[in-house]
Design a protein around this motif. Structure first.
Motif, mmCIF file in Angstrom:
data_model
loop_
_atom_site.group_PDB
_atom_site.id
_atom_site.type_symbol
_atom_site.label_atom_id
_atom_site.label_comp_id
_atom_site.label_asym_id
_atom_site.label_seq_id
_atom_site.Cartn_x
_atom_site.Cartn_y
_atom_site.Cartn_z
ATOM 1 N N UNK A 67 -32.054 -37.965 12.611
ATOM 2 C CA UNK A 67 -30.926 -38.863 12.519
ATOM 3 C C UNK A 67 -30.374 -39.110 13.905
ATOM 4 N N UNK A 68 -31.115 -38.655 14.899
ATOM 5 C CA UNK A 68 -30.723 -38.927 16.266
ATOM 6 C C UNK A 68 -29.805 -37.889 16.883
ATOM 7 N N UNK A 69 -28.919 -37.303 16.074
ATOM 8 C CA UNK A 69 -27.959 -36.368 16.650
ATOM 9 C C UNK A 69 -28.126 -34.956 16.105
ATOM 10 N N UNK A 70 -29.105 -34.750 15.245
ATOM 11 C CA UNK A 70 -29.262 -33.429 14.635
ATOM 12 C C UNK A 70 -29.672 -32.373 15.645
ATOM 13 N N UNK A 71 -30.485 -32.750 16.618
ATOM 14 C CA UNK A 71 -30.868 -31.791 17.644
ATOM 15 C C UNK A 71 -29.647 -31.297 18.401
ATOM 16 N N UNK A 72 -28.720 -32.196 18.663
ATOM 17 C CA UNK A 72 -27.475 -31.825 19.343
ATOM 18 C C UNK A 72 -26.664 -30.883 18.472
ATOM 19 N N UNK A 73 -26.593 -31.159 17.178
ATOM 20 C CA UNK A 73 -25.861 -30.276 16.261
ATOM 21 C C UNK A 73 -26.504 -28.896 16.205
ATOM 22 N N UNK A 74 -27.826 -28.868 16.235
ATOM 23 C CA UNK A 74 -28.537 -27.593 16.186
ATOM 24 C C UNK A 74 -28.198 -26.768 17.429
ATOM 25 N N UNK A 75 -28.202 -27.384 18.585
ATOM 26 C CA UNK A 75 -27.877 -26.683 19.833
ATOM 27 C C UNK A 75 -26.428 -26.206 19.799
ATOM 28 N N UNK A 76 -25.528 -27.040 19.278
ATOM 29 C CA UNK A 76 -24.122 -26.632 19.154
ATOM 30 C C UNK A 76 -23.996 -25.408 18.249
ATOM 31 N N UNK A 77 -24.738 -25.390 17.141
ATOM 32 C CA UNK A 77 -24.704 -24.236 16.239
ATOM 33 C C UNK A 77 -25.259 -22.993 16.927
ATOM 34 N N UNK A 78 -26.238 -23.156 17.802
ATOM 35 C CA UNK A 78 -26.755 -22.026 18.583
ATOM 36 C C UNK A 78 -25.664 -21.489 19.506
ATOM 37 N N UNK A 79 -24.965 -22.398 20.166
ATOM 38 C CA UNK A 79 -23.886 -21.982 21.071
ATOM 39 C C UNK A 79 -22.782 -21.244 20.324
ATOM 40 N N UNK A 80 -22.542 -21.619 19.065
ATOM 41 C CA UNK A 80 -21.512 -20.967 18.243
ATOM 42 C C UNK A 80 -21.992 -19.622 17.691
ATOM 43 N N UNK A 81 -23.275 -19.294 17.882
ATOM 44 C CA UNK A 81 -23.815 -18.044 17.387
ATOM 45 C C UNK A 81 -24.264 -18.091 15.933
ATOM 46 N N UNK A 82 -24.352 -19.288 15.355
ATOM 47 C CA UNK A 82 -24.767 -19.420 13.959
ATOM 48 C C UNK A 82 -26.276 -19.286 13.800
ATOM 49 N N UNK A 83 -27.005 -19.574 14.881
ATOM 50 C CA UNK A 83 -28.470 -19.534 14.871
ATOM 51 C C UNK A 83 -28.935 -18.801 16.119
ATOM 52 N N UNK A 84 -29.945 -17.930 15.952
ATOM 53 C CA UNK A 84 -30.510 -17.277 17.126
ATOM 54 C C UNK A 84 -32.021 -17.465 17.211
ATOM 55 N N UNK A 85 -32.538 -18.342 16.346
ATOM 56 C CA UNK A 85 -33.986 -18.625 16.353
ATOM 57 C C UNK A 85 -34.189 -20.051 15.847
ATOM 58 N N UNK A 86 -34.959 -20.821 16.585
ATOM 59 C CA UNK A 86 -35.313 -22.183 16.174
ATOM 60 C C UNK A 86 -36.811 -22.219 15.931
ATOM 61 N N UNK A 87 -37.184 -22.841 14.819
ATOM 62 C CA UNK A 87 -38.603 -23.064 14.544
ATOM 63 C C UNK A 87 -38.796 -24.563 14.421
ATOM 64 N N UNK A 88 -39.764 -25.065 15.176
ATOM 65 C CA UNK A 88 -40.066 -26.490 15.138
ATOM 66 C C UNK A 88 -41.576 -26.674 15.138
ATOM 67 N N UNK A 89 -42.008 -27.812 14.633
ATOM 68 C CA UNK A 89 -43.447 -28.048 14.503
ATOM 69 C C UNK A 89 -44.137 -28.053 15.868
ATOM 70 N N UNK A 90 -43.575 -28.790 16.818
ATOM 71 C CA UNK A 90 -44.255 -28.902 18.109
ATOM 72 C C UNK A 90 -43.275 -29.215 19.227
ATOM 73 N N UNK A 91 -43.747 -29.045 20.441
ATOM 74 C CA UNK A 91 -42.934 -29.345 21.610
ATOM 75 C C UNK A 91 -42.541 -30.815 21.618
ATOM 76 N N UNK A 92 -43.451 -31.693 21.189
ATOM 77 C CA UNK A 92 -43.146 -33.129 21.208
ATOM 78 C C UNK A 92 -42.012 -33.480 20.249
ATOM 79 N N UNK A 93 -41.780 -32.675 19.232
ATOM 80 C CA UNK A 93 -40.665 -32.903 18.305
ATOM 81 C C UNK A 93 -39.362 -32.326 18.847
ATOM 82 N N UNK A 94 -39.455 -31.447 19.814
ATOM 83 C CA UNK A 94 -38.296 -30.707 20.313
ATOM 84 C C UNK A 94 -37.530 -31.462 21.395
ATOM 85 N N UNK A 95 -38.247 -32.102 22.291
ATOM 86 C CA UNK A 95 -37.590 -32.777 23.417
ATOM 87 C C UNK A 95 -38.452 -33.943 23.895
ATOM 88 N N UNK A 96 -37.826 -34.836 24.645
ATOM 89 C CA UNK A 96 -38.504 -36.059 25.083
ATOM 90 C C UNK A 96 -39.439 -35.863 26.269
#
Length: 177
Positions: A67-96
């Motif tokens: 949705x364009x902004x979900x990656x930002x929300x995920x990083x914000x949740x990491x900063x808040x301590x809600x998440x300490x592990x991210x699983x993603x399919x591939x590097x190309x899905x993670x960042x530009x």
């Protein structure tokens, strides 16, 4: 002449990565909102739920969707301590690009968040060097640019042939094949 005794200092492993409960956030993404992509999205969600539930010491917190902004929300949740592990399919899905990939991974590592890239089998919790991540990120960036260039070429070619150029029709029009 007296020799000074050398001191050995034992460095313990970082507690933030040892024997902890992984609070997992997964990232699912589709290319469009077509029906087949919706099925792909649902399959990704089902896969991530099953995969994380099969892991020891892991609890699925949330599946972040495109949705364009979900990656930002995920990083914000990491900063808040809600998440300490991210699983993603591939590097190309993670960042530009390589710069963004390394920057985000470094920030996440500094706050105790690891990232697992399934396709490349790279786990930043176990990684001693960024070299492999950088190589894969560079390849993903090149691949992304190649796909973009191919799509631009296809749009230009269809336009020259007088065919409708966009994936979605304007409101009120129908596609006649």
């Amino acid at each position: 002449m007296a020799h000074a005794q050398k001191q050995v200092r034992i460095i313990e492993p970082l507690e933030r990565f040892v024997n902890r409960i992984n609070l997992v956030g997964c990232y699912a993404r589709v290319s469009s909102d077509s029906e087949d992509q919706l099925n792909s999205y649902n399959n990704q969600v089902d896969f991530y739920e099953s995969y994380v539930n099969s892991l020891e010491n892991s609890k699925l917190v949330k599946i972040y969707t495109d949705g364009g902004i979900t990656g930002t929300r995920m990083i914000e949740d990491c900063r808040k301590g809600l998440i300490n592990r991210i699983i993603t399919k591939s590097i190309s899905r993670f960042a530009r690009n390589i710069t963004e990939t390394l920057s985000v991974v470094r920030e996440l590592k500094s706050i105790g968040v690891s990232v697992y890239f399934m396709t490349e089998k790279i786990d930043t919790a176990k990684m001693g060097s960024e070299m492999m991540l950088a190589v894969y990120a560079a390849c993903a960036e090149i691949e992304s640019k190649a796909i973009s260039n191919a799509q631009k070429w296809a749009f230009r070619t269809r336009a020259k042939e007088g065919r409708y150029n966009q994936p979605k029709l304007p409101y009120g029009y129908q596609r006649i094949d």
